[in-house]
Motif scaffolding. Sequence first.
Motif, PDB file in Angstrom:
ATOM      1  N   SER A  77       0.840  -1.198   0.000  1.00 31.47           N
ATOM      2  CA  SER A  77       0.000   0.000   0.000  1.00 31.47           C
ATOM      3  C   SER A  77       0.876   1.250   0.000  1.00 31.47           C
ATOM      4  O   SER A  77       2.080   1.179   0.252  1.00 31.47           O
ATOM      5  CB  SER A  77      -0.943   0.021   1.216  1.00 31.47           C
ATOM      6  N   TRP A  79       2.844   4.668   0.760  1.00 33.42           N
ATOM      7  CA  TRP A  79       3.683   4.964   1.924  1.00 33.42           C
ATOM      8  C   TRP A  79       3.254   6.252   2.625  1.00 33.42           C
ATOM      9  O   TRP A  79       3.883   7.298   2.500  1.00 33.42           O
ATOM     10  CB  TRP A  79       5.140   5.104   1.514  1.00 33.42           C
ATOM     11  N   SER A  80       2.227   6.191   3.398  1.00 38.21           N
ATOM     12  CA  SER A  80       1.900   7.300   4.289  1.00 38.21           C
ATOM     13  C   SER A  80       2.834   7.225   5.486  1.00 38.21           C
ATOM     14  O   SER A  80       3.537   6.220   5.694  1.00 38.21           O
ATOM     15  CB  SER A  80       0.446   7.181   4.765  1.00 38.21           C
ATOM     16  N   GLU A  82       1.968   6.832   8.497  1.00 38.27           N
ATOM     17  CA  GLU A  82       1.460   5.733   9.316  1.00 38.27           C
ATOM     18  C   GLU A  82       1.910   4.384   8.757  1.00 38.27           C
ATOM     19  O   GLU A  82       2.295   3.479   9.511  1.00 38.27           O
ATOM     20  CB  GLU A  82      -0.071   5.792   9.378  1.00 38.27           C
ATOM     21  N   ARG A  83       1.877   4.270   7.427  1.00 35.79           N
ATOM     22  CA  ARG A  83       2.292   3.011   6.800  1.00 35.79           C
ATOM     23  C   ARG A  83       3.788   2.755   7.011  1.00 35.79           C
ATOM     24  O   ARG A  83       4.201   1.629   7.278  1.00 35.79           O
ATOM     25  CB  ARG A  83       1.970   3.052   5.302  1.00 35.79           C
ATOM     26  N   LYS A  84       4.593   3.798   6.913  1.00 36.21           N
ATOM     27  CA  LYS A  84       6.032   3.641   7.138  1.00 36.21           C
ATOM     28  C   LYS A  84       6.308   3.134   8.550  1.00 36.21           C
ATOM     29  O   LYS A  84       7.157   2.268   8.758  1.00 36.21           O
ATOM     30  CB  LYS A  84       6.749   4.970   6.900  1.00 36.21           C
ATOM     31  N   ALA A  86       4.280   1.388  10.364  1.00 38.93           N
ATOM     32  CA  ALA A  86       3.810   0.005  10.439  1.00 38.93           C
ATOM     33  C   ALA A  86       4.806  -0.953   9.788  1.00 38.93           C
ATOM     34  O   ALA A  86       5.036  -2.062  10.295  1.00 38.93           O
ATOM     35  CB  ALA A  86       2.445  -0.126   9.767  1.00 38.93           C
ATOM     36  N   LEU A  87       5.396  -0.540   8.680  1.00 38.78           N
ATOM     37  CA  LEU A  87       6.401  -1.375   8.015  1.00 38.78           C
ATOM     38  C   LEU A  87       7.602  -1.618   8.920  1.00 38.78           C
ATOM     39  O   LEU A  87       8.111  -2.748   9.011  1.00 38.78           O
ATOM     40  CB  LEU A  87       6.856  -0.710   6.709  1.00 38.78           C
TER      41      LEU A  87
END
Length: 317
Positions: A77, A79-80, A82-84, A86-87
């Motif tokens: 998905s 890269w917001s 928040e996503r970074k 989470a990764l």
Amino acid sequence: MNILISGGTGFLGSAFSDEIIKRYYQTGKEVAITWLTRDTSQAHPDTVSLMTYDELAKTDNRYDVIMNLAGAGIADSRWSDERKEALLASRIKPTESLLAFIARTPNKPKLLLSGSAIGWYGTQGDKPLTESSGFETDFSHRLCEDWEQLALKATEYGVPVAIVRTGVVIHPSGGMLGKLLTPFKFGVGGQLGDGQQIMSWVSRDDWVGAAIFIIEQHLADKIETHNNTLSTTSDTPALVYNLTAPNPVTNHKFTKDVGAWLHRPTIFTLPEFLLKLMFGEMSTLLIDGQKVLPQALLDAGYEFEQPTLETALAEQS
């Protein structure tokens, strides 16, 4: 041999487990596989045991090898911020749990094989990159570097570490190829941007074969360094391996080869500006290539079963 795997239910961990169990059964050797999981009710082969992270914190089980493969898909998905986060967390938290186990167990494993990715090298175009090459700083590099540096702390407890920097893994059941099958089958597959970016790939069969090769070399004390030693604060060995095929291809060639394999046209092109609009910063994974070579594996004597994209795709027919 007892092997503990974080990320065992994933695209690579499950294939590794199936293959090493099959190989050892055929040769009369014993191997036991345990997958670390947060949900022990999930489906799994009868030949594999499940263990939660809470159970890991208490167990006195002995493992010859630990494989650290847990981590959310970097291309799943956009890269917001928040996503970074989470990764990174999906890689750091399991690694911390494994390190805590290694620190307290009196029976240290003989090897920690820890995942990473060729993203560690950053964007460097068509420059050939081996294990001794440097890096360009970007998000992919920082993500891989944080993961690697944490895993390397296992050497402080006398546990050798093998870091595996994985390229694009090719197999129709998942990964990049699995995601591309539907549009290609409908005849709308095509190259990305100008198609000249280099794609460093590896068949899943060779990823599994190389991982087994690395493990067996370490357990037999047959490891030789080939400009792939990593710096640590310990004298315990730490090596890095590029898990890529020896013949990277351009995106244009990849597109044409997949189209030919599926007997479908590949006349479409997704322009660079549209990819950036669709995926934002993550579009670098699609637009900017990396020519990463498996020099350490080749020097150590590993023989690729599927060294070219054509042979890898033919094996899936």
